[in-house]
Scaffold this motif. Structure first.
Motif, PDB file in Angstrom:
ATOM      1  N   ASP A 106       0.841  -1.199   0.000  1.00  0.00           N
ATOM      2  CA  ASP A 106       0.000   0.000   0.000  1.00  0.00           C
ATOM      3  C   ASP A 106       0.881   1.255   0.000  1.00  0.00           C
ATOM      4  N   ARG A 107       2.052   1.129   0.583  1.00  0.00           N
ATOM      5  CA  ARG A 107       2.997   2.246   0.675  1.00  0.00           C
ATOM      6  C   ARG A 107       3.938   2.301  -0.530  1.00  0.00           C
ATOM      7  N   GLY A 108       4.244   1.116  -1.093  1.00  0.00           N
ATOM      8  CA  GLY A 108       5.252   1.028  -2.135  1.00  0.00           C
ATOM      9  C   GLY A 108       6.573   0.554  -1.541  1.00  0.00           C
ATOM     10  N   VAL A 109       7.414  -0.097  -2.352  1.00  0.00           N
ATOM     11  CA  VAL A 109       8.683  -0.627  -1.859  1.00  0.00           C
ATOM     12  C   VAL A 109       9.825  -0.129  -2.737  1.00  0.00           C
ATOM     13  N   ASP A 110      11.019  -0.126  -2.153  1.00  0.00           N
ATOM     14  CA  ASP A 110      12.162   0.447  -2.879  1.00  0.00           C
ATOM     15  C   ASP A 110      12.821  -0.549  -3.846  1.00  0.00           C
ATOM     16  N   ASP A 111      12.446  -1.826  -3.738  1.00  0.00           N
ATOM     17  CA  ASP A 111      13.011  -2.837  -4.633  1.00  0.00           C
ATOM     18  C   ASP A 111      11.889  -3.815  -5.016  1.00  0.00           C
ATOM     19  N   PRO A 112      11.072  -3.436  -5.987  1.00  0.00           N
ATOM     20  CA  PRO A 112       9.920  -4.269  -6.350  1.00  0.00           C
ATOM     21  C   PRO A 112      10.300  -5.696  -6.756  1.00  0.00           C
ATOM     22  N   GLU A 113      11.411  -5.844  -7.472  1.00  0.00           N
ATOM     23  CA  GLU A 113      11.789  -7.178  -7.933  1.00  0.00           C
ATOM     24  C   GLU A 113      12.106  -8.106  -6.766  1.00  0.00           C
ATOM     25  N   LEU A 114      12.729  -7.583  -5.718  1.00  0.00           N
ATOM     26  CA  LEU A 114      13.028  -8.407  -4.548  1.00  0.00           C
ATOM     27  C   LEU A 114      11.736  -8.855  -3.863  1.00  0.00           C
ATOM     28  N   VAL A 115      10.788  -7.950  -3.733  1.00  0.00           N
ATOM     29  CA  VAL A 115       9.525  -8.318  -3.082  1.00  0.00           C
ATOM     30  C   VAL A 115       8.758  -9.319  -3.941  1.00  0.00           C
ATOM     31  N   GLU A 116       8.743  -9.112  -5.251  1.00  0.00           N
ATOM     32  CA  GLU A 116       8.090 -10.080  -6.140  1.00  0.00           C
ATOM     33  C   GLU A 116       8.695 -11.473  -5.956  1.00  0.00           C
ATOM     34  N   SER A 117      10.022 -11.534  -5.908  1.00  0.00           N
ATOM     35  CA  SER A 117      10.698 -12.816  -5.735  1.00  0.00           C
ATOM     36  C   SER A 117      10.384 -13.430  -4.383  1.00  0.00           C
ATOM     37  N   ALA A 118      10.331 -12.597  -3.346  1.00  0.00           N
ATOM     38  CA  ALA A 118      10.056 -13.099  -2.002  1.00  0.00           C
ATOM     39  C   ALA A 118       8.641 -13.656  -1.896  1.00  0.00           C
ATOM     40  N   VAL A 119       7.684 -12.967  -2.478  1.00  0.00           N
ATOM     41  CA  VAL A 119       6.288 -13.427  -2.424  1.00  0.00           C
ATOM     42  C   VAL A 119       6.147 -14.752  -3.179  1.00  0.00           C
ATOM     43  N   LEU A 120       6.843 -14.876  -4.296  1.00  0.00           N
ATOM     44  CA  LEU A 120       6.783 -16.122  -5.058  1.00  0.00           C
ATOM     45  C   LEU A 120       7.522 -17.247  -4.321  1.00  0.00           C
ATOM     46  N   ALA A 121       8.700 -16.947  -3.766  1.00  0.00           N
ATOM     47  CA  ALA A 121       9.495 -17.984  -3.109  1.00  0.00           C
ATOM     48  C   ALA A 121       8.856 -18.477  -1.826  1.00  0.00           C
ATOM     49  N   LEU A 122       8.325 -17.577  -1.011  1.00  0.00           N
ATOM     50  CA  LEU A 122       7.847 -17.934   0.318  1.00  0.00           C
ATOM     51  C   LEU A 122       6.372 -18.318   0.347  1.00  0.00           C
ATOM     52  N   LEU A 123       5.565 -17.668  -0.505  1.00  0.00           N
ATOM     53  CA  LEU A 123       4.124 -17.918  -0.515  1.00  0.00           C
ATOM     54  C   LEU A 123       3.630 -18.607  -1.775  1.00  0.00           C
ATOM     55  N   GLY A 124       4.449 -18.656  -2.805  1.00  0.00           N
ATOM     56  CA  GLY A 124       4.007 -19.264  -4.055  1.00  0.00           C
ATOM     57  C   GLY A 124       2.994 -18.435  -4.805  1.00  0.00           C
ATOM     58  N   VAL A 125       2.977 -17.126  -4.548  1.00  0.00           N
ATOM     59  CA  VAL A 125       2.012 -16.215  -5.159  1.00  0.00           C
ATOM     60  C   VAL A 125       2.751 -15.329  -6.165  1.00  0.00           C
ATOM     61  N   GLU A 126       2.204 -15.230  -7.362  1.00  0.00           N
ATOM     62  CA  GLU A 126       2.821 -14.416  -8.395  1.00  0.00           C
ATOM     63  C   GLU A 126       2.222 -13.014  -8.416  1.00  0.00           C
ATOM     64  N   VAL A 127       3.090 -12.023  -8.143  1.00  0.00           N
ATOM     65  CA  VAL A 127       2.647 -10.627  -8.238  1.00  0.00           C
ATOM     66  C   VAL A 127       3.368  -9.939  -9.382  1.00  0.00           C
TER      67      VAL A 127
END
Length: 419
Positions: free
Chosen positions: A398-419
């Motif tokens: 909701d706030r935004g992140v400084d490294d979108p690619e890292l968060v995308e990878s983390a969500v996919l790696a840890l939760l299996g969710v593709e953003v």
């Protein structure tokens, strides 16, 4: 039995945290023993006659997350899962529908594999059908008989004899004790045995709780010749044999739905311990049951919500994004008992859309992606606390992140969710 293609699980920078998990047997949060950097996991698979409903998906998602947590912490995982492709419910469904039981099993196993692949579940390295190990199961029954831990019960109108496990003798001869896995009182055990495939009222048994190891051949039923006569396996012995052949004894976690605590996991452990002399697993972890329309999902009630139908959609409902289905399930802690509502998928879809928008948001004061990843890791390590993980991502995206690619990878790696 062939499995399915594994999903992409990105490797994140740094190292994750070894998860602390709730052990049903002890009633405590624990770090299950992991030897030589390898976590060994066995999860009871489907009886292939009504795959795959959301209750199944919630269970297998739990152990998918467990493996993701271990892998992120640098731990190798070895995963085994069985298929109970010969059992009374399967035969009853085949008879009721006029379908050959083997054809029904093949169809449902194929559907299950497809659903698991589309949902991004990590596949087992050992995916074993009961019918693939009949000889090995029969040999285990014979060994229990030779050890004096099993006995025959005459069956009227049947040439052979059913073979039962001797609970009392096993307690005297091995380190297993009734209640080691399921800390229940005897009255509850008797009730659950009657409800979950046991036959406590069967004449000729030494203890009403003694489970069936080998069912002597009956007319019109599938049967195999074996060292204990013609027939087919009982329920619990199959998992004892498949699990120990795949993973050995004293493996890290035995998992499944909470309806398997007793009698299935109790007696799976009993059989394995009686034969090998060592405990089956260090920890027993169980996912809560999912209800729909006020009741546990079951074919008899006609209230199953099938993953394939959600993924494929209908003429009035569009096909669901697999990540949205995962989010709908991840909103609940894996040990909770909860009820699925049709609106849950809409809520999860809106959350997924918000995350996909938020990860690309260029905020004035973006959240630190590295801090978000560490918060996610900490929540996952705390008994797979996915509701907290979702709240962390809601706030950060909701706030935004400084490294979108890292968060995308983390969500996919840890939760299996593709953003």
């Amino acid at each position: 039995m062939r499995t399915w293609t594994p999903p992409n699980v990105p490797r994140l920078p740094g190292e994750g945290i070894v998860p602390k998990l709730f052990n049903t047997a002890s009633g405590r949060l624990e770090y299950p023993a992991i030897a030589e950097g390898r976590a060994l996991l066995y999860v009871c698979g489907i009886t292939p006659y009504d795959a795959t409903h959301l209750g199944h998906a919630f269970t297998y998602l739990t152990f998918d997350l467990m493996q993701r947590a271990w892998r992120d912490a640098g731990i190798e995982t070895v995963y085994a899962q069985n298929i109970t492709d010969i059992d009374d419910p399967l035969l009853e469904r085949a008879a009721a529908t006029g379908v050959d039981w083997r054809d029904l099993a093949d169809e449902q196993i194929g559907l299950f594999r497809s659903d698991m692949h589309r949902m991004g579940m990590i596949p087992p390295e050992h995916y074993v059908a009961v019918t693939e190990q009949i000889d090995e199961i029969a040999a285990a029954v014979r060994e229990l008989m030779e050890l004096g831990l099993a006995y025959s019960v005459p069956t009227e109108g049947v040439e052979g004899e059913d073979v039962y496990f001797d609970t009392d003798a096993a307690e005297r001869a091995s380190q297993w004790r009734l209640g080691d896995v399921a800390p229940y009182d005897r009255a509850l055990m008797l009730r659950l045995s009657a409800e979950r495939g046991g036959d406590p009222e069967r004449p000729g048994k030494r203890n009403p709780l003694d489970p069936l190891l080998w069912r002597a051949a009956r007319p019109g039923e599938p049967t195999w010749e074996s060292v204990v006569g013609a027939g087919r396996p009982g329920w619990h012995i199959e998992c004892s044999v498949i699990a120990t052949r795949a993973l050995g004894g004293a493996f890290t976690v035995q998992g499944g739905g909470s309806d398997l605590v007793f009698p299935h996991h109790e007696y799976t452990a009993a059989h394995a311990t009686a034969i090998s002399g060592t405990p089956l697993a260090h920890a027993y972890c169980h996912a809560g049951l999912v209800s729909y329309e006020g009741h546990k999902m079951s074919k008899s009630r006609g209230n199953l919500v099938f993953v394939s139908k959600l993924l494929n959609g209908t003429h009035s409902v569009p096909a669901a994004d697999p990540s949205a289905i995962r989010l709908g399930l991840l909103a609940h802690h894996y040990r909770s008992e909860w009820e699925w509502h049709d609106a849950d998928l809409d809520i999860a879809t809106r959350r997924l859309d918000a995350w996909r928008t938020g990860v690309r948001r260029a905020g004035q004061d973006p959240a630190s992606a590295h801090a978000v990843v560490q918060q996610l890791r900490a929540a996952l390590a705390n008994d797979l606390d996915t509701p907290v993980m979702l709240a962390i991502l809601d706030a950060a995206l909701d706030r935004g992140v400084d490294d979108p690619e890292l968060v995308e990878s983390a969500v996919l790696a840890l939760l299996g969710v593709e953003v």
